[in-house]
Design a protein around this motif. Sequence first.
Motif, mmCIF file in Angstrom:
data_model
loop_
_atom_site.group_PDB
_atom_site.id
_atom_site.type_symbol
_atom_site.label_atom_id
_atom_site.label_comp_id
_atom_site.label_asym_id
_atom_site.label_seq_id
_atom_site.Cartn_x
_atom_site.Cartn_y
_atom_site.Cartn_z
ATOM 1 N N MET A 58 -92.315 -44.894 50.294
ATOM 2 C CA MET A 58 -92.080 -45.858 49.148
ATOM 3 C C MET A 58 -93.326 -46.791 49.016
ATOM 4 S SD MET A 58 -89.564 -44.779 47.635
ATOM 5 C CE MET A 58 -89.353 -46.235 46.535
ATOM 6 N N GLU A 59 -93.804 -47.077 50.493
ATOM 7 C CA GLU A 59 -95.093 -47.874 50.627
ATOM 8 C C GLU A 59 -95.999 -47.434 49.643
ATOM 9 O OE1 GLU A 59 -97.830 -50.983 51.203
ATOM 10 O OE2 GLU A 59 -95.605 -51.105 51.375
ATOM 11 N N VAL A 60 -96.332 -46.174 49.951
ATOM 12 C CA VAL A 60 -97.295 -45.437 49.256
ATOM 13 C C VAL A 60 -97.269 -45.398 47.733
ATOM 14 C CG1 VAL A 60 -98.987 -43.607 49.115
ATOM 15 C CG2 VAL A 60 -98.068 -44.048 51.212
ATOM 16 N N VAL A 61 -96.012 -45.265 47.237
ATOM 17 C CA VAL A 61 -95.590 -45.199 45.926
ATOM 18 C C VAL A 61 -95.885 -46.457 45.424
ATOM 19 C CG1 VAL A 61 -93.825 -45.076 44.321
ATOM 20 C CG2 VAL A 61 -93.767 -43.339 46.056
ATOM 21 N N ALA A 62 -95.637 -47.575 45.873
ATOM 22 C CA ALA A 62 -95.724 -48.862 45.658
ATOM 23 C C ALA A 62 -97.363 -49.012 45.318
ATOM 24 C CB ALA A 62 -95.241 -49.936 46.453
ATOM 25 N N ARG A 63 -98.002 -48.522 46.005
ATOM 26 C CA ARG A 63 -99.476 -48.801 46.032
ATOM 27 C C ARG A 63 -100.344 -47.829 44.964
ATOM 28 N NH1 ARG A 63 -102.300 -50.131 51.811
ATOM 29 N NH2 ARG A 63 -100.689 -51.395 52.820
ATOM 30 N N GLU A 64 -99.623 -46.680 45.081
ATOM 31 C CA GLU A 64 -100.601 -45.684 44.366
ATOM 32 C C GLU A 64 -99.867 -45.115 42.754
ATOM 33 O OE1 GLU A 64 -103.262 -44.008 44.689
ATOM 34 O OE2 GLU A 64 -103.990 -45.198 46.490
ATOM 35 N N GLY A 65 -98.538 -45.345 42.570
ATOM 36 C CA GLY A 65 -97.862 -44.969 41.368
ATOM 37 C C GLY A 65 -96.707 -43.865 41.829
ATOM 38 N N GLN A 66 -96.179 -43.486 40.534
ATOM 39 C CA GLN A 66 -95.040 -42.843 40.764
ATOM 40 C C GLN A 66 -95.458 -41.232 40.642
ATOM 41 O OE1 GLN A 66 -92.056 -43.760 37.847
ATOM 42 N NE2 GLN A 66 -92.083 -45.891 38.141
ATOM 43 N N ASP A 67 -96.366 -40.851 40.817
ATOM 44 C CA ASP A 67 -96.740 -39.568 40.646
ATOM 45 C C ASP A 67 -97.471 -39.030 42.117
ATOM 46 O OD1 ASP A 67 -99.299 -40.798 40.178
ATOM 47 O OD2 ASP A 67 -100.208 -39.127 39.213
ATOM 48 N N VAL A 68 -97.771 -40.103 43.032
ATOM 49 C CA VAL A 68 -98.378 -39.812 44.171
ATOM 50 C C VAL A 68 -97.674 -38.832 45.053
ATOM 51 C CG1 VAL A 68 -97.292 -41.748 45.569
ATOM 52 C CG2 VAL A 68 -99.589 -41.061 46.086
ATOM 53 N N PRO A 69 -96.503 -38.595 45.156
ATOM 54 C CA PRO A 69 -95.730 -37.714 45.819
ATOM 55 C C PRO A 69 -96.150 -36.236 45.553
ATOM 56 C CG PRO A 69 -93.851 -39.151 45.267
ATOM 57 C CD PRO A 69 -95.127 -39.377 44.396
#
Length: 346
Positions: A58-69
């Motif tokens: 979730m920290e990476v999603v907050a930084r990179e956007g919702q398509d990052v997974p």
Amino acid sequence: MTTTLPLVRAAAIAPLMVWLRDCGYPLDQMLLDAGLPAGLIEDRDRPIPLMAGIRLLMEVVAREGQDVPCRMVAHAGIEELGLLGQIVMSSRTPREAFTKVERAYLHHGSHELFTLTPGSGNGAVRHAFRVPVDCERLSFVQQYVAALIRTVVLRTGHEGQLIERVELTPHPRNGVEGVSAEFGCEVMPSANRTVTMVFSDAVLDRPYVNGRQVADVVIPAGSAVIRGDGTLAGSITTILPGLMEAGAEPGLANIAELAFMSRRTLQRRLAAEGTSLSDLIDKMRAEQAIARLTASGNAIRTVAAEVGYGSNASFSRAIRRWTKTSPSRLRRSAHDGRTTAGDEAE
């Protein structure tokens, strides 16, 4: 309601860690911030709290956007997933891979379900958590899981449509809009908080382009390897060293969040097992202190600081409480025992 603390192998977040490292992020610091030990990328079989892995995502999603997974899985791939990756790499077809993964999943995670269900001309791969992850977090975790499932069939080199249908838990605000483009098919809201991906038999039974790339993998039996003794105290003890490496001594609020329980429920259940969080931490500290004191030549004050004691006096009192002797005598007796054993061996 969970009865043990939900655990997963660190391999589950290996694609995430590889992506962070390769993109230049301070991986070890981000692991520590999420409550995980540094250096975890080199210890992928280690059990970690499921919730801590979700925090990092979730920290990476907050930084990179919702398509990052989907982006991070496309970058790293299934081979990073430890035992599960080895299983896929040792299989001949996606169906064989999914069947083997289903049998091995209890080794991988303590509170997850993974199944392959045959249909009429197709098969449905499903994944679900048996813990109450909130819908916002769940929507991103399920994108990550679905992207990993897709990589299992990508290895066939099939050029047509890979996936017939995807069902994911919708994001509370954005639903499943925008996800369809990631998977090349219709994405529907899941009604039961489960990832469902449907593949045709032609896709499931298509041989992999490169065949087996590693020898067949032995699948560990049962779930005891990750569940420990099956108690709440046992599951907490499994992850305490990592939590203590990550920073300050874990408190009730932190452990309760990781266990998907209230603090009162956590205390009550530990009491029913005849222990408490402070008892578990004290026991862990004792094991670490005694091991470091007897195995290293560091000054006693250095060992005391390493295991979280602010003074030699408090450390000495703790050692006496645990062993009925002083730190110096404990170290001396351990050294004498090793010397005697070595003399006998010679």
